[in-house]
Design a protein around this motif. Sequence first.
Motif, short mmCIF file in Angstrom:
data_model
loop_
_atom_site.label_atom_id
_atom_site.label_comp_id
_atom_site.label_asym_id
_atom_site.label_seq_id
_atom_site.Cartn_x
_atom_site.Cartn_y
_atom_site.Cartn_z
N THR A 213 3.90 -3.03 -1.53
CA THR A 213 4.77 -2.30 -2.46
C THR A 213 4.05 -2.05 -3.79
OG1 THR A 213 6.63 -3.51 -1.50
CG2 THR A 213 7.05 -2.33 -3.56
N PRO A 214 3.95 -0.81 -4.24
CA PRO A 214 3.27 -0.53 -5.51
C PRO A 214 3.97 -1.22 -6.67
CG PRO A 214 3.66 1.49 -4.26
CD PRO A 214 4.44 0.41 -3.59
N SER A 215 3.19 -1.58 -7.68
CA SER A 215 3.72 -2.21 -8.87
C SER A 215 3.01 -1.64 -10.09
CB SER A 215 3.53 -3.73 -8.80
OG SER A 215 4.10 -4.37 -9.92
N GLY B 66 14.14 -17.35 6.22
CA GLY B 66 13.94 -18.39 5.23
C GLY B 66 12.53 -18.49 4.68
N GLU B 67 11.59 -17.70 5.20
CA GLU B 67 10.20 -17.76 4.73
C GLU B 67 9.90 -16.53 3.86
OE1 GLU B 67 7.32 -18.33 7.77
OE2 GLU B 67 8.39 -19.98 8.71
N LYS B 68 9.32 -16.78 2.70
CA LYS B 68 8.96 -15.67 1.81
C LYS B 68 7.80 -14.87 2.40
CE LYS B 68 10.31 -17.73 -2.62
NZ LYS B 68 9.81 -18.23 -3.92
N VAL B 69 7.92 -13.54 2.34
CA VAL B 69 6.82 -12.66 2.74
C VAL B 69 6.26 -12.08 1.44
CG1 VAL B 69 6.13 -10.67 4.12
CG2 VAL B 69 8.01 -12.14 4.89
N ASP B 70 5.16 -12.67 0.96
CA ASP B 70 4.66 -12.33 -0.38
C ASP B 70 4.31 -10.85 -0.53
OD1 ASP B 70 2.54 -12.51 1.34
OD2 ASP B 70 1.26 -13.70 0.04
N ALA B 71 3.87 -10.22 0.56
CA ALA B 71 3.45 -8.81 0.47
C ALA B 71 4.63 -7.87 0.25
CB ALA B 71 2.71 -8.41 1.74
N MET B 72 5.87 -8.36 0.43
CA MET B 72 7.05 -7.51 0.27
C MET B 72 7.77 -7.75 -1.06
SD MET B 72 8.71 -7.44 4.07
CE MET B 72 7.77 -6.87 5.49
N SER B 73 7.31 -8.72 -1.84
CA SER B 73 7.94 -9.00 -3.14
C SER B 73 7.78 -7.81 -4.07
CB SER B 73 7.31 -10.24 -3.77
OG SER B 73 7.51 -11.37 -2.96
N PHE B 74 8.72 -7.63 -4.98
CA PHE B 74 8.61 -6.54 -5.95
C PHE B 74 9.31 -6.95 -7.25
CE2 PHE B 74 12.32 -5.70 -3.29
CZ PHE B 74 13.34 -5.48 -4.23
N ILE B 75 8.98 -6.23 -8.32
CA ILE B 75 9.60 -6.47 -9.63
C ILE B 75 10.43 -5.25 -9.99
CG2 ILE B 75 9.15 -6.85 -12.09
CD1 ILE B 75 6.54 -8.22 -11.28
N CYS B 76 11.67 -5.49 -10.40
CA CYS B 76 12.54 -4.37 -10.78
C CYS B 76 13.49 -4.83 -11.89
CB CYS B 76 13.31 -3.84 -9.58
SG CYS B 76 14.59 -4.97 -8.98
N HIS B 77 14.27 -3.90 -12.41
CA HIS B 77 15.23 -4.24 -13.44
C HIS B 77 16.36 -5.08 -12.84
CE1 HIS B 77 18.33 -3.59 -16.60
NE2 HIS B 77 17.27 -3.55 -17.39
N PHE C 239 6.01 -3.14 7.00
CA PHE C 239 5.44 -3.06 5.65
C PHE C 239 5.47 -1.63 5.12
CE2 PHE C 239 3.67 -6.83 7.60
CZ PHE C 239 3.83 -7.78 6.60
N LEU C 240 5.33 -0.67 6.05
CA LEU C 240 5.41 0.74 5.65
C LEU C 240 6.84 1.13 5.31
CD1 LEU C 240 3.06 2.28 8.38
CD2 LEU C 240 2.46 1.61 6.05
N GLU C 241 7.81 0.58 6.05
CA GLU C 241 9.21 0.91 5.82
C GLU C 241 9.70 0.39 4.47
OE1 GLU C 241 11.32 2.86 7.56
OE2 GLU C 241 9.54 3.35 8.73
N VAL C 242 9.14 -0.72 4.02
CA VAL C 242 9.52 -1.26 2.71
C VAL C 242 9.23 -0.22 1.62
CG1 VAL C 242 8.94 -2.99 0.96
CG2 VAL C 242 9.29 -3.68 3.33
N LEU C 243 8.12 0.50 1.78
CA LEU C 243 7.75 1.53 0.79
C LEU C 243 8.75 2.68 0.79
CD1 LEU C 243 3.89 1.76 1.36
CD2 LEU C 243 5.12 0.30 -0.21
N LYS C 244 9.41 2.91 1.95
CA LYS C 244 10.33 4.04 2.06
C LYS C 244 11.76 3.70 1.66
CE LYS C 244 7.69 5.83 6.01
NZ LYS C 244 7.74 6.08 7.46
N ALA C 245 12.01 2.42 1.34
CA ALA C 245 13.37 1.99 0.98
C ALA C 245 13.86 2.76 -0.23
CB ALA C 245 13.38 0.49 0.71
N ASP C 246 15.15 3.05 -0.26
CA ASP C 246 15.74 3.83 -1.35
C ASP C 246 15.71 3.02 -2.64
OD1 ASP C 246 17.06 5.70 -2.80
OD2 ASP C 246 19.05 5.24 -2.01
N ARG C 247 15.13 3.59 -3.71
CA ARG C 247 15.01 2.86 -4.99
C ARG C 247 15.88 3.49 -6.07
NH1 ARG C 247 11.39 -1.60 -3.93
NH2 ARG C 247 10.25 -0.93 -2.09
#
Length: 599
Positions: free
Chosen positions: A368-370, A491-502, A590-598
Amino acid sequence: MKQELIRNFCIIAHIDHGKSTLADRMLEETQVIDKAFRAEQILDDMDLERERGITIKSHAIRMEYPLDGTRYVLNLIDTPGHVDFSYEVSRSLASCDGALLLVDASQGIEAQTMSNLYLALENDLEIIPVINKIDLAKADVEGTEHDIENNIGIGSDLIYRVSAKDGTGIRELLAGIIRYIPSPLGDLRATAKALIFDSYFDKYRGVIILVRLFEGSLHRGEAIRLFSTRKVYHIEEIGYLGLEKIPTAELNAGEVGYIVANIKEVADARVGDTVTTEKDGCLEALPGFREPKPMVYSGIFPLDKEDHTNLRDSLGKLKLNDASLTYEPESSLALGFGFRCGFLGMLHLEIVKERLLREYNVPIITTTPSVKFIINLTDGSQKVIYNPVDMPEPANILNIMEPIMDVEIIVPTEFVGNILNLVQERRGIQKDMQYIDEKRVAIHYEMPLVEIIFDFYDKLKSVSKGYASLDYNFREYRISRVVKVDILINGEKVDAMSFICHEDKAYQWGKSVTEKLGDVIPKHLFKIALQASIGAKIIARSTISALRKNVTAKCYGGDITRKRKLLEKQKEGKKRMKEIGSVSIPQDAFLEVLKADRS
């Protein structure tokens, strides 16, 4: 070559207004290329440039054209049109004495055109307005002329009408360039001073730098010094820029050409830097030089973990041709070893992804871009993070600052309501609204960069039926209520999918990501919980139901207790499986996470 016979100019335009096609017709008219050859986008030599209809790297070419019995030299310095490459545009403009302002007759002046026009005016360039695509049925030539007169103050008698597709008006335009664009100034006897407006890597000759000389002259065999790195090199070859390079003994003030000097890395010959002679060189650099600063960061990982070495080598080769790309090693529990890369913007990220696959045959996954956040800690120190994984514990954070951009949107008046709603959803603060004419309006906002980088441009085009245009520039860092959202799978964190938002968007974004994952992760023999969390607090959840195996299918005859025993045994087995079972996450997730509605 006498300075009064030289014209250095560029073409500034929005994406898809026909800049590269106009350059092709000029090359044909000046007989640099054969009209029978009829190749499209000669100066766009990357496949990606041709496919997308955009200019990614700036190019330059020398043409000769006779007028009234005198032969003139025209140096066209091509420029990119996308906002991500605005620094390259500024350096190309600084190398010119005039600019063609190219406007599509069917679309009118757009945001990026105006942004580049302001850059041209800052550089004191002579502006020649050109209306393109006059052959289209939906062309509004008079309306576009009216736009240009209102925005720039140039009368219709000085506006050229052309069709870059069929060549209409190209001869008149070339004559106009000679008449209205001033010849370059510069003292031939002064100390050499040249501006690097582009550079690229040749695997046989090292870095080739493209320069415009403002003062003095440079000769083959002479020692030169680059201002930013203070490194000294010897000119092995110097010459002009035709379709093929034309070696010569020297370049003089006012001329545009190339230098080969056994430079090993593109980073040593940065765009915007000044070249001078080692002996008695100039004391001050030309103004405007700055390091290209990445605005968007993303992790790049190989699809096949065995490709890690290939990916590292490919990024190294790519950086030779693209000094604005930055990367450093990174590891992820989910994706293994990869690299955290910095990009100028989302288009730049897409271009790098495509080039890695096409030119180096390395399939990759991007996280996910940051953007860059500045965190003020309770102990009085500051921490800069590019990756959500590096976010400190909330108890140690005093406040977080995010990058804010100045945004300009030019849109037809009928879509203003849609734009206002969209930008309000993205935390935009409206600064002003200016009516360009009765049909179009320019709206200025302050917006967080994190709200722009995902799908804002696509949504903008969608709500305006493709007519809105966007330009943005960095303004400042501002304190904001942003949080880190973790994605948990069983229950397990997937670090590559974490993101920062408001904070206000956390639930909406988290829900969107978990729902997307629910569509692409296959069912297992046990339930899978997909959760979004802020620290220990779960804010959104989706569940993938268990894949039900019919264990009673072979059970024929007998009483119901036999079936119950089998079902109870299956139930116990599923409990144990959930305790020890791991979820297989497909690469598509991982590609679908990028396409999620923001939104």
